[in-house]
Every structure is written in C-alpha cells, then in structure tokens.
Design a protein around this motif. Structure first.
Motif, PDB file in Angstrom:
ATOM      1  N   VAL A 108       0.856  -1.189   0.000  1.00  0.00           N
ATOM      2  CA  VAL A 108       0.000   0.000   0.000  1.00  0.00           C
ATOM      3  C   VAL A 108       0.889   1.235   0.000  1.00  0.00           C
ATOM      4  CG1 VAL A 108      -1.734   1.298   1.278  1.00  0.00           C
ATOM      5  CG2 VAL A 108      -1.836  -1.197   1.218  1.00  0.00           C
ATOM      6  N   ASN A 109       0.681   2.106  -0.973  1.00  0.00           N
ATOM      7  CA  ASN A 109       1.415   3.359  -1.081  1.00  0.00           C
ATOM      8  C   ASN A 109       0.412   4.500  -0.952  1.00  0.00           C
ATOM      9  OD1 ASN A 109       4.143   2.279  -2.033  1.00  0.00           O
ATOM     10  ND2 ASN A 109       2.711   1.332  -3.436  1.00  0.00           N
ATOM     11  N   ILE A 110       0.533   5.277   0.122  1.00  0.00           N
ATOM     12  CA  ILE A 110      -0.392   6.387   0.352  1.00  0.00           C
ATOM     13  C   ILE A 110       0.214   7.633  -0.293  1.00  0.00           C
ATOM     14  CG2 ILE A 110      -1.520   7.801   2.084  1.00  0.00           C
ATOM     15  CD1 ILE A 110      -1.427   5.243   3.862  1.00  0.00           C
ATOM     16  N   ILE A 111      -0.463   8.117  -1.320  1.00  0.00           N
ATOM     17  CA  ILE A 111       0.022   9.232  -2.123  1.00  0.00           C
ATOM     18  C   ILE A 111      -0.429  10.563  -1.543  1.00  0.00           C
ATOM     19  CG2 ILE A 111       0.013  10.255  -4.437  1.00  0.00           C
ATOM     20  CD1 ILE A 111       1.527   7.587  -4.191  1.00  0.00           C
ATOM     21  N   GLY A 112      -1.593  10.597  -0.888  1.00  0.00           N
ATOM     22  CA  GLY A 112      -2.083  11.852  -0.358  1.00  0.00           C
ATOM     23  C   GLY A 112      -3.214  11.658   0.637  1.00  0.00           C
TER      24      GLY A 112
END
Length: 115
Positions: A108-112
């Motif tokens: 999971v990559n939280i961009i904003g």
C-alpha cells in the motif's frame, strides 16, 4: 503477463489488467480510501488515453503468485495503519477469491490525504 492455471475442464488464463480492476474495486470499497491514483503524471496521461480501469494498481505475476502495488489517497482523520491493513486484507481476499491463486504481497502506497 497473465496468471495461468488448469483444471479438469481446461486451461484458465487471467490477465494482469483483470486482476488490477478487481484490486481497484476492492480498494474503493475499503473504509477510509477516497480514490486510487497513478504513481506518476505520465501514468495519468496514458490512462486517460487508453481509458483503462484499474488506475493506481500495479500487478506483477510470477507463475501462480500475484504481487500487487496499490496507490491511494486516504480520508483525513482516519488511522493510516488501520486503513492500510484493512486495504491489504480486502484486496488479498477479493483477488484470491476471484482468481483462485495466491496473492503473495499487497503493498500500500499512500500518495495523499483528502479532507
């Protein structure tokens, strides 16, 4: 690439795009997720031109194993850790149920964050 398997009825091949669409829908159903987003601006432009669903999800398959990277924007005020764990479990469950294959990792990559 695609995931391949066979049973008594014949061979089954599932494309990475189909898996990405399932993962993207599972991500949007998860509490605290606002949207899935592309990793780079060039990805956004190419997705607009191609009109592909599965935006913000990268699927890599190796044999019968599936590796998923998902890029999301989360809602402000939620626990990042709780949302990320819920997202991982939700995507893993739905993709495994859909494909019958093993999902090895979900990153999971939280961009904003959105208010």
């Amino acid at each position: 690439m695609s995931v391949n398997t066979s049973n008594v009825f014949g061979k089954i091949s599932i494309s990475d795009l189909a898996i990405a669409k399932v993962a993207a829908n599972a991500a949007l159903e998860c509490y605290g997720i606002v949207e899935t987003v592309s990793r780079r601006v060039t990805d956004s432009v190419s997705e607009l031109l191609k009109r592909q669903s599965g935006k913000g999800v990268k699927v890599v398959t190796n044999g019968d194993r599936i590796y998923i990277d998902v890029y999301v924007v989360i809602k402000y005020g939620v626990s990042i850790n709780a949302v990320a764990e819920s997202l991982k479990e939700g995507i893993k469950y739905k993709v495994e149920k859909f494909t019958g294959m093993i999902v090895d990792t979900v990153n999971v990559n939280i961009i904003g964050v959105k208010l």
